[in-house]
Design an enzyme around this catalytic site. Structure first.
Site: not given
Length: 699
Positions: A541, A626, A661
């Site tokens: 991320s 995501d 995610h």
């Protein structure tokens, strides 16, 4: 031979078609050849992602035996049939358990004692049947323990559907609520509930009140947050006395409160939002305890009477300190638990309300993580906390706040004969380019020689003030036992060394995050831990942004890189307010509509700074659903790297076509993803199978 002229066979990577699109921002005309990859509904985009997946599978085919070996190693360390430590709430003991062969937990309780008959509240395995992805968001029992509210996500997009279950009859209420988020609260009447809904950008922006005995169509909108930089959540104090509506951007807070005994009443404001001022609320007796950074960068603790909690009535409980970062407090009937960070490490203090006496808990290792466990009861002298380190598995303790005695309730089992005495951890300090000392947590198997030849796996994050925990991972033993040294760079942008550590790694200081990481890598090399041909790195991320930035700055320093759901197309993403979280992000990175910030962000944005040069071996992971880092960021980055990089090192894009995610749901599929990543890393470091390594053209 340039990549776009390579023959398209199974050992040749897919080449994304160039479809230039001009983007004019601040009179800065940019041509984006891969902007079209944002078109999720375009069959060409899906075909391209699937082609990349096929190529990745082919290029990793020679590691399949290693992947299976790693998977089996990791699975064999897990006690598949296991039980969490039950926690008490009123006359019930709540816990979850797992069964061998089942991917998800089963949520249970017992009434009266741990010897009572088990009642299954929710079996996630049953609910997940037929779904490629399944995740539970909210899971909350009503105050009278007769009803269960729970929410589910079956795509990974973090948009949850809320359900209500009568625990007496095991019957679901007919109605469900779509597009809810993580937070939720029960009123004390066991009928009124508060839930949050998300907007088109997946921002929790509305608080709704629902009564279980009326149609959902009649639900009341309690609050709507119109400022796109703010999100809202709802919760309940441990005392069960108040429901809190919390509104916040990255740097500003606002809290409203409502008596839980009067759930149809009106919320009252504690203090209106003031730009840059954050505060959190904890309730005890006649007071609210307020953790705030108001004129206190490392935060201080205030209190105010519940009857008049506005700021003019705040009085100091714990003053601001330059060398201690106050993380927050937890209030119990007779004790206040204070969570802080000192000298880079977490600390816990306990204070008696009656006398003001206090003491600090101690922990035995040079680097560790400690955090509060399940403590739903207010009238108790027992604090449950979790302790872990790079060597110690997650351990649940019950701590008597009167006698200061701690009882180990459970240490997570590591099967297969794990012997912690065979491993060593250390707390090191690297020197950044501006002479700042940057901490490193490191663990290795004893016997390692600092001869510069060790394979080393370095990770970091460095954003949002998140302090990277030095926590145990049984999966990591598959690396340590092969001689890999593991290290965490506690770089600026986190809060390990206090709030200034965070402030000095954001906005126009963001590049400190990247140069700190590079300094840590250089330090580990200079001290003989490894060399650049044996150094691998990973981040996810915003940590994926870190990976993209450092390989642009110093591609020569690293052998192999794993970038998980990497936030790499920074400029384009945070200018697009239609995307989830975008406006909120401006308080972290800066508002790119301001040219000063635009130019600075563009100067480090990984996608915008890919150049025609050699890059390390790269594995880039993405999730099609995501909602935080859209799949196209890693996809575009991969395509641009393929276009420009001059080496023949491996570049792989792996997109989970049914997740978001957090990657795969379910513990078995998650282990397989980890085994895949580790196989890539070990293979690139020369520690995998003896099958020869392939380069991008199969040679």
């Amino acid at each position: 031979m340039s990549q776009d002229r390579l023959p398209q066979n199974k050992l040749t990577p897919p080449i994304a078609a160039k479809k230039p699109q001009s983007l004019i921002l601040h009179n800065d005309e940019r041509v984006d050849n891969y902007y079209w990859l944002r078109e999720k509904e375009n069959s060409e985009v899906i075909a391209y992602l699937e082609a990349e997946n096929s190529y990745t599978q082919t290029m990793m085919q020679h590691t399949e035996v290693l992947q299976e070996k790693l998977y089996k190693e990791m699975l064999d360390r897990i006690q598949e049939t296991d039980l969490s430590v039950p926690y008490r709430k009123d006359e019930y003991y709540y816990y979850s358990r797992t069964e061998a062969g089942k991917a998800y937990p089963i949520y249970c309780r017992k009434k009266g004692s741990l010897d009572a008959a088990e009642e299954i509240l929710l079996d996630q395995n049953t609910l997940a049947e037929g779904h490629e992805f399944f995740n539970i968001g909210v899971l909350q029992v009503s105050p009278n323990h007769q009803l269960l509210a729970y929410s589910v996500d079956t795509s990974g997009a973090e948009r949850y559907t809320m359900y209500f279950l009568d625990l007496n009859t095991s019957q679901l209420y007919e109605q469900s609520i779509e597009d809810t988020y993580y937070s939720f609260a029960w009123g004390n009447d066991n009928c009124t509930v508060f839930y949050t809904k998300v907007d088109d950008a997946n921002r929790p922006f509305q608080l709704w009140r629902h009564s279980l005995d009326v149609p959902i169509a009649e639900d009341i909108l309690v609050y709507e947050e119109t400022d796109e930089a703010f999100h809202l959540s709802v919760g309940k104090t441990r005392s069960q006395a108040y429901i809190l509506l919390e509104l916040g951007s990255m740097i500003t807070s606002e809290v409203h409160y409502l008596a839980a005994n009067n759930p149809t009443g009106n919320f009252q404001l504690i203090h209106p939002r003031t730009d840059g001022m954050e505060y959190d609320i904890e309730h005890h007796s006649d007071n609210f305890y307020i953790t705030t950074n108001d004129e206190a960068i490392n935060f201080k603790l205030m209190k105010a009477p519940v009857s008049s909690p506005t700021k003019e009535n705040w009085e100091t409980v714990i003053s601001h300190r330059e060398d201690v970062f106050l993380l927050g407090v937890s209030a119990f009937s007779n004790h206040l638990v204070i969570y802080e960070r000192q000298r880079g490490l977490p600390t816990v203090r306990v204070q008696k309300f009656a006398t003001g006496e206090e003491y600090e808990m101690t922990f035995p290792e040079p680097t560790y993580a400690v955090y509060e466990g399940n403590n739903p009861e207010f009238n108790t002298k027992t604090l449950r906390f979790n302790y872990t380190s790079l060597i110690t598995p997650n351990s649940v303790f019950d701590f008597d706040m009167e006698t200061q005695q701690r009882e180990l309730k459970k240490e997570t089992p590591v099967l297969g004969g794990y012997d912690r005495t065979q491993y060593q951890s250390e707390w090191l300090m690297a020197t950044a380019e501006d002479s700042v000392q940057v901490p490193i947590s490191i663990v290795y198997k004893k016997g390692i020689q600092k001869n510069g030849e060790n394979p080393l796996f370095l990770t970091g994050y460095g954003s949002y003030g998140y302090s990277y925990p030095a926590a145990f991972s049984s999966n990591r033993l598959s690396l340590l036992d092969r001689g890999v040294v593991f290290a965490i760079a506690h770089i600026r942008g986190g809060s390990e060394m206090g709030r200034k550590w965070y402030e000095n790694g954001k906005f126009l200081h963001k590049k400190n995050t990247f140069t700190d990481f590079i300094a840590c890598a250089e330090y580990l090399i200079s001290q003989g831990w490894t060399n650049s041909d044996r150094l691998s790195i990973s981040g996810g991320s915003a940590g994926g942004l870190l990976m993209g930035a450092v390989v642009n700055l110093r591609p020569d320093l690293f052998k192999a890189v794993i970038a998980d759901v990497p936030f790499v197309d920074v400029v384009t993403t945070i200018l697009d307010t239609s995307l989830p979280l975008t406006t909120i992000e401006w308080d972290e990175w800066g508002n790119p509509n301001d040219k000063v910030y635009y130019d600075y962000i563009k100067s480090y944005s990984p996608y915008d700074n890919v150049e025609a040069k050699e890059y390390p071996d790269l594995l880039i992971n993405a999730g099609l659903n995501d909602s935080r880092v859209q799949y196209w960021e890693p996809a575009k980055w991969t395509a641009k790297l393929r276009e420009l990089k001059t080496d023949r090192n491996v570049l792989l894009l792996k997109t989970n076509m049914g997740a978001g995610h957090g990657g795969a749901s379910g513990r078995y599929e998650s282990l397989k993803e980890t085994a895949f990543d580790y196989a890539f890393l070990l293979d690139r470091l020369g520690l995998g199978s003896q099958v020869k390594h392939f380069t991008i053209d199969g040679k």
